[in-house]
Write a protein that holds these residues in place. Sequence first.
Motif, mmCIF file in Angstrom:
data_model
loop_
_atom_site.group_PDB
_atom_site.id
_atom_site.type_symbol
_atom_site.label_atom_id
_atom_site.label_comp_id
_atom_site.label_asym_id
_atom_site.label_seq_id
_atom_site.Cartn_x
_atom_site.Cartn_y
_atom_site.Cartn_z
ATOM 1 N N ARG A 1 -10.868 1.131 10.507
ATOM 2 C CA ARG A 1 -9.753 2.003 10.898
ATOM 3 C C ARG A 1 -10.116 2.876 12.097
ATOM 4 N NH1 ARG A 1 -10.832 7.261 11.106
ATOM 5 N NH2 ARG A 1 -9.074 8.101 9.910
ATOM 6 N N ALA B 1 -11.422 6.984 4.776
ATOM 7 C CA ALA B 1 -12.478 7.207 5.775
ATOM 8 C C ALA B 1 -13.245 8.511 5.537
ATOM 9 C CB ALA B 1 -11.859 7.212 7.165
ATOM 10 N N ARG B 2 -12.533 9.546 5.103
ATOM 11 C CA ARG B 2 -13.218 10.827 4.880
ATOM 12 C C ARG B 2 -14.118 10.751 3.658
ATOM 13 N NH1 ARG B 2 -8.691 10.736 6.769
ATOM 14 N NH2 ARG B 2 -8.002 11.892 8.614
ATOM 15 N N LYS C 1 -3.301 12.389 -0.501
ATOM 16 C CA LYS C 1 -3.534 12.304 0.942
ATOM 17 C C LYS C 1 -4.595 13.298 1.390
ATOM 18 C CE LYS C 1 -1.769 9.847 3.066
ATOM 19 N NZ LYS C 1 -2.129 8.412 3.212
ATOM 20 N N LYS D 1 -12.891 1.877 3.618
ATOM 21 C CA LYS D 1 -12.638 2.162 5.033
ATOM 22 C C LYS D 1 -13.931 2.632 5.694
ATOM 23 C CE LYS D 1 -7.733 3.030 5.257
ATOM 24 N NZ LYS D 1 -6.765 3.606 6.191
ATOM 25 N N ARG E 1 0.836 -1.206 0.000
ATOM 26 C CA ARG E 1 0.000 0.000 0.000
ATOM 27 C C ARG E 1 0.871 1.257 0.000
ATOM 28 N NH1 ARG E 1 -2.782 2.921 4.561
ATOM 29 N NH2 ARG E 1 -1.542 4.597 3.663
HETATM 30 C C1 PEP Z 1 -4.353 6.122 5.116
HETATM 31 O O1 PEP Z 1 -4.631 4.933 4.967
HETATM 32 O O2 PEP Z 1 -3.200 6.568 5.130
HETATM 33 C C2 PEP Z 1 -5.458 7.068 5.419
HETATM 34 C C3 PEP Z 1 -5.469 8.331 4.998
HETATM 35 O O3 PEP Z 1 -6.370 6.498 6.178
HETATM 36 P P1 PEP Z 1 -7.851 6.908 6.649
HETATM 37 O O4 PEP Z 1 -8.673 7.116 5.430
HETATM 38 O O5 PEP Z 1 -8.237 5.683 7.412
HETATM 39 O O6 PEP Z 1 -7.720 8.124 7.528
#
Ligand code: PEP
Length: 356
Positions: A163, A107-108, A52, A133, A47
């Motif tokens: 998560r 997640a967002r 981001k 997620k 991964r």
């Molecule tokens: C990630 O996997 O680095 C990430 C941004 O995770 P999440 O969506 O769970 O915050």
Amino acid sequence: MELESILLPGIPVQRPLVIAGPCSAETEEQVLLTAKALAAGGIKMFRAGVWKPRTKPGGFEGVGSQGLKWLKRVKQETGMYTLTEVATAKHADEALKQGIDTLWIGARTTTNPFAVQEIAEALRGVDIPVLVKNPVNPDLELWVGALERLNNVGLKRIGAIHRGFSSYNKKVVYRNSPHWNIPIELKRRYPQLPVISDPSHIGGRRDLIYLLAQQAMDMNFDGLMIEAHPDPENAWSDAAQQLTPDGLREVLLALVIRNGAVSDEKLSELRQQIDDLDSQMLELLARRMQVSQEIGIFKKEHGLTVVQNSRYNEILMKRMAQAREMGIRPEFVRMLLEAIHDESVRQQVEMMNRKE
Ligand code: PEP
Ligand code: MN
């Protein structure tokens, strides 16, 4: 939901399915260095995030599409399958174009049905595994909704990543509270759906990862997604929670994977006891509700309100003290009583306002 395996050719059907790699692709060197160390340790799924999602502007927002080419090199040079996060249809198109093997929705993004639908449309007719997620808020239906949106465009190879869930109080132990009951309910509803745990984002700290991963395995989850970086302290994102490839190897080696069959006699006997106790509890609850109905009739005849605060408070305090003495967690008993009281009140209100 009609589901098929998310496992790509050559990935063994065994717990845990392990996905590892850095939070973010930072440089081509860092990506390849991490990938080679992980591949040497037997990891087969790599991964790295290239886009981001950051809570506030100004932070490192990922290297963007160029990172996909680095992932392509990882695949060519190590044979590992590659995964990245997609948050828009454009991301999904680019990832597909560069041959990324599995996508995940962050997640967002899961919180936003428009975004998920847009990604789903971009993937219509494509046969690629997609992992979703949990949304940042503890809302199982939103999580299920995102999975359904993908399933509705014909994607069958889908899985869930647990998560953890954010909360206002940042001083709690975990970065994101696990709320284990949520992924457990997801698994109850969809037994075929693989659930992968992400102890890195739940814990938010390296030292918590082992215990969280062990817990996830003891809850019979199918896999683990763990962040790994060659120099975690200096990572451009999530520095506190990443492990070195060696650290990750140690965590995986230390895990106890319990795969016993469930036909043991002693276990059946204990389960029988649980079944009996549960049915006794239900009978008691039904009786309690009956008494509560009688109280409702009395309140109606005497012009009393359904909720009598002092009485409710007295019940809570007494039972919590009693629980403490019996070695049961008072907070648990409070939750239980709140649910019971809520139902009693609902029934009494309904009865009082019934037109005869
Ligand atoms: C990630 O996997 O680095 C990430 C941004 O995770 P999440 O969506 O769970 O915050
Ligand atoms: Mn991360």
